[in-house]
Design an enzyme around this catalytic site. Sequence first.
Site, PDB file in Angstrom:
ATOM      1  N   ASP A 112      -0.865   2.463   0.393  1.00  0.00           N
ATOM      2  CA  ASP A 112       0.470   3.026   0.577  1.00  0.00           C
ATOM      3  C   ASP A 112       1.504   1.898   0.599  1.00  0.00           C
ATOM      4  O   ASP A 112       1.133   0.721   0.654  1.00  0.00           O
ATOM      5  CB  ASP A 112       0.525   3.838   1.885  1.00  0.00           C
ATOM      6  CG  ASP A 112      -0.054   3.074   3.074  1.00  0.00           C
ATOM      7  OD1 ASP A 112      -1.084   2.384   2.896  1.00  0.00           O
ATOM      8  OD2 ASP A 112       0.518   3.142   4.179  1.00  0.00           O
ATOM      9  N   ASP A 171      -9.202   0.244   5.958  1.00  0.00           N
ATOM     10  CA  ASP A 171      -7.804   0.204   5.531  1.00  0.00           C
ATOM     11  C   ASP A 171      -7.763  -0.518   4.182  1.00  0.00           C
ATOM     12  O   ASP A 171      -8.757  -1.108   3.743  1.00  0.00           O
ATOM     13  CB  ASP A 171      -6.947  -0.482   6.612  1.00  0.00           C
ATOM     14  CG  ASP A 171      -5.475  -0.092   6.495  1.00  0.00           C
ATOM     15  OD1 ASP A 171      -5.096   0.557   5.501  1.00  0.00           O
ATOM     16  OD2 ASP A 171      -4.684  -0.450   7.401  1.00  0.00           O
TER      17      ASP A 171
HETATM   18  N1  GUN Z   1      -1.894  -0.575   9.406  1.00  0.00           N
HETATM   19  C1  GUN Z   1      -0.824  -0.555  10.224  1.00  0.00           C
HETATM   20  N2  GUN Z   1       0.217   0.090   9.628  1.00  0.00           N
HETATM   21  C2  GUN Z   1      -0.221   0.488   8.431  1.00  0.00           C
HETATM   22  C3  GUN Z   1       0.400   1.238   7.356  1.00  0.00           C
HETATM   23  O1  GUN Z   1       1.556   1.629   7.405  1.00  0.00           O
HETATM   24  N3  GUN Z   1      -0.394   1.478   6.267  1.00  0.00           N
HETATM   25  C4  GUN Z   1      -1.672   1.050   6.185  1.00  0.00           C
HETATM   26  N4  GUN Z   1      -2.388   1.346   5.108  1.00  0.00           N
HETATM   27  N5  GUN Z   1      -2.255   0.360   7.183  1.00  0.00           N
HETATM   28  C5  GUN Z   1      -1.540   0.094   8.283  1.00  0.00           C
END
Ligand code: GUN
Length: 723
Positions: free
Chosen positions: A143, A108
């Site tokens: 995002d 992420d």
């Molecule tokens: N982890 C939990 N929710 C989100 C999200 O909306 N975007 C991102 N990039 N990671 C997340």
Amino acid sequence: MKWKSDIRPEPEPCREQDEGKFEISYRDGQARLGKLHTKHGILQTPCLLPVINPNIRTIEPNEMWNKYGIQALITNSYVIWKHDELKEKALADGVHSLLDYPGVIMTDSGTFQSYVYGDVEVGVEDIVKFQNDIGVDIATMLDVFTRPDMTFAEVEEAVDETLNRAEKSLTAANGTMLNGPIQGGIFPELRVKSAKGMSEHAFSVHPIGGIVPIMENHNYRDLVKIMLASKSNLTPNRPVHMFGCGHPMLFPMLVAMGADLFDSAAYALFARDGRLLTPWGTERITEMEEWPILMPAVVGVTPAEVRSMSKDERTEILAKFNLEVTLQEMSRCRQAIRDGKIWQLAEMRSHQHPSLRQAFLWLITNPARSSMEPLILDDVTASKETGSEKGAWEENWDWLVYSQTSPRIGSESWGGFDTYHRPQIELARRRLFSRWKSNKTGDVILFHGASAPWRERIGYLTDKLVNTDYELFVYTPVGLLPWGLEDLNPWAHIEGPDWLWKRRPDLSWAQRELERLGITDRKIITFDISDTENLHEKMFKKLSLDEPKRDQNKRLTEQMVQKLVVLLNVENSTAQDICDDATFTMSRTERIRNMTDKEGRHLFSPRLAEGGISLTIDGATLLHSLRKEKIPIGFPDEEFGFCPGKGPAWIVVNDDAVPYIKQGRNVMHGFVEGVDKWLRPNENVLIVDTNGNLVGFGRSNSTVSEMASSTKGIAVKTREGIR
Ligand code: GUN
């Protein structure tokens, strides 16, 4: 990295040209078993990616690989990037070495940290480039998180900004597979905007973002709405990931709506404060005497013994328990897809939590749909919504219904009035209402009082009624079934208690059913068949009719006509012409095996297991010759209807594929040039070349939009090629 373990071998990388491709290998409506092709293995979906915090590893990643067979995990690139030592090691040796894990690693981007802490220091391109530099398999763009308390304008700005960053991020990814998250808060129209916009960029996976606070508040009805609005507008050839969704209770419903990937920090976070995950909710270990389910992690220890352990020891055991439960529920979902039972699993789980039940009821009843009995239960009424949203949700529900396969093999076990709203049952009913035609003008006879197989009770009787003008139906718990389709799933395969069949027929409901079938102003004669004693005598006495002679051939002909009309979409009078003077080969149990027409051609074979029908080469050739529509060019917008009378859908394949299809090979995605808008998964299709010549026939694996977008996997299972 060379994986040091000799316990479970390293994953095989996918073929270079397949990297990033997603292949659907099995479906149950919108739920699918898929394969995501990556450099570190072909990931089988739906699956769970456990979250690894690179600073605190509750369960070691290599144990996840070796012991639990976990194919993929997710970690946070922003956490690594912020931490000098981790960053240095990741850049030098790669993320797989840093985590000591050989499978698929998703990372992420720091968006979630920006939601929790307000902001992050890293740039949009920098964080993607960093993920690429450390060798992740699936990276995530930065995002803009949308919270449920944000205004429409704020959310729209976030959606637009995320879209704005898409191309820059894809460039920075430099070929690494990239997650393109869908934002939009709780506003369905913004979810639609985000889904449509993000689909236009070359992302590999689409996570649904901004749902963590919604799940934390148990606001599952909003979650379901978000999922429907997003998923039905996303390109179907990419997997969908539920960001931060790790509670097993939610898996079946989300999988049924098309979720492919999940991630879970819950297994570790809940363990830390003594909470256990189960498919029916969360339980505290505090005063527990017995384990709610016996998982390998806790075999041989009691909850009291675990409570007395050190915090670290306890957390590890409970984290393992939670992980095992989570993996188990995910396997259950996959098996349910294979068995065609994912909706039933979701239905069952919906009873486990009031908010989940509310979400489920909203899903199945909102809005009241034309083909269905609007509302039956009071709690359903309570969950129904009206107003401006109605149109959009109706379409979303259609998207779910028209992706179902029906008829199916196997029983539909009665689960109360929910059964009636199962999307596969709804599909079957809508198709019947749309295509079936009455060929009689007399009164309606409703047989009731017994479950299938009805032919054993009244087959002989109906052979006598066939030369009268009565229209015959069976009264079933999921609607009226025309007698000609007496063995058709789901009607013939509802499994329920005796009282379900013995109930007195509700005539006002029957009347409405008849109207949907195009029959109005006819008298209804009910006839109880629970007791077979003197059945014929009773029937003809009731009708004040001399017992007519038996005409089995006529009844079988009617059966075939109805199957052709409903299942092969043949126009009613054409179907009658085809079946005129037909002869039948019968099974030992007096069911049609084959139908041969008056010219001696074996055209069709009913499918005994589910009441469906199969084509032969002669049958396919005949239906092909009857076509009045043009050759389909390209991929139409999906139409949620049945286009009655237009025949089986055509699928046009390109010249490269033709020789293979003629030999009986399957049609692969990537070789399809066009399809009819009434094509549906599992229905009979005729395969033609670009000039419209018949080259084979089979069953579609896909919906129209999947045909339009998929590049890998089987598009049509060819039954036979035509040389
Ligand atoms: N982890 C939990 N929710 C989100 C999200 O909306 N975007 C991102 N990039 N990671 C997340």
